[in-house]
Write an enzyme that holds these catalytic residues in place. Structure first.
Site, mmCIF file in Angstrom:
data_model
loop_
_atom_site.group_PDB
_atom_site.id
_atom_site.type_symbol
_atom_site.label_atom_id
_atom_site.label_comp_id
_atom_site.label_asym_id
_atom_site.label_seq_id
_atom_site.Cartn_x
_atom_site.Cartn_y
_atom_site.Cartn_z
ATOM 1 N N ASP A 1 33.034 -36.952 -9.807
ATOM 2 C CA ASP A 1 32.326 -36.952 -8.686
ATOM 3 C C ASP A 1 30.840 -36.947 -8.775
ATOM 4 O O ASP A 1 30.199 -35.684 -9.538
ATOM 5 C CB ASP A 1 32.985 -35.677 -7.464
ATOM 6 C CG ASP A 1 32.416 -36.425 -6.390
ATOM 7 O OD1 ASP A 1 32.291 -37.392 -6.306
ATOM 8 O OD2 ASP A 1 32.423 -34.968 -4.845
ATOM 9 N N GLU B 1 34.162 -41.836 -9.901
ATOM 10 C CA GLU B 1 34.424 -42.525 -8.073
ATOM 11 C C GLU B 1 32.780 -43.551 -8.290
ATOM 12 O O GLU B 1 31.459 -43.340 -9.047
ATOM 13 C CB GLU B 1 33.763 -41.355 -7.472
ATOM 14 C CG GLU B 1 33.630 -41.826 -5.779
ATOM 15 C CD GLU B 1 32.980 -41.050 -5.179
ATOM 16 O OE1 GLU B 1 33.935 -40.184 -4.752
ATOM 17 O OE2 GLU B 1 31.825 -40.170 -5.044
ATOM 18 N N ASP C 1 33.016 -30.715 -3.878
ATOM 19 C CA ASP C 1 32.852 -31.918 -5.327
ATOM 20 C C ASP C 1 33.250 -31.931 -6.094
ATOM 21 O O ASP C 1 34.310 -32.926 -6.756
ATOM 22 C CB ASP C 1 31.519 -31.791 -5.847
ATOM 23 C CG ASP C 1 30.198 -31.790 -4.768
ATOM 24 O OD1 ASP C 1 29.684 -32.674 -4.572
ATOM 25 O OD2 ASP C 1 29.597 -30.419 -4.673
#
Length: 187
Positions: free
Chosen positions: A7, A67, A140
């Protein structure tokens, strides 16, 4: 199959490592790398690159799920995410690890069944899927684990590890990649 979820963020970089087999996923590791907002950007990027590369080398993933950068109102935030994404892409390419870029909506849909799920719902489903006592904190880390779970489940289900530049693999290519991955992990 071992999957590293990333992330990306310039202040907080979530990392999650999961071993995925048909029908199950097992937590290996999660953490968040942090940098100071007041530090020079080049030092922040260096710190995050070294930390990310260290985790890749330590956990030897078969594939990486990153991501995908999406449009935000804050251009500064988008730039930081894009810079970290570039570092992750380079680290994966250097190590010849397939890397897939997933949208937040796709990950939420794969993990919760609802593409507009909020962070609490994602964290709770990660907790359930990995049989944890509590959702991973901070968010996160939960998001990175959700990325790893989503990509790992899709790859195990189809038998194909897709990366940004990879297409369908033959059975021989899959067997070779699996043997190399096991050798890297010393199994």
């Amino acid at each position: 199959m071992r999957v590293l979820g990333i992330d990306p963020g310039l202040t907080r970089l979530g990392l999650g490592v999961v071993d995925v087999t048909p029908g199950s996923q097992q937590l290996v590791h999660f953490s968040v790398l942090r940098t100071g907002a007041g530090d020079p950007v080049e030092q922040r990027l260096l710190q995050l690159a070294l930390g990310l590369e260290s985790r890749i080398d330590e956990f030897q993933p078969d594939t990486i799920a990153l991501e995908r950068v999406f449009a935000q109102q804050n251009l500064h935030s988008v730039m930081g995410v894009a810079q970290i994404s570039g570092i992750a892409l380079r680290a994966a390419a250097e190590r010849r690890i397939p890397i897939a870029m997933l949208t937040p909506t796709a990950v939420k849909g794969a993990v919760t069944g609802y593409g507009q799920a909020d962070k609490a719902q994602v964290g709770e489903m990660v907790r359930r899927l990995l049989r944890l006592a509590a959702p991973p904190k901070p968010a996160d880390a939960a998001d990175a684990l959700a990325l790893a779970i989503a990509h790992g489940r899709a790859s195990v289900r189809t038998g194909v590890v897709k990366g940004s530049g990879s297409g369908q693999q033959t059975a021989a290519q899959r067997a070779w990649a699996e043997a190399e991955a096991k050798a890297r992990r010393g199994r």
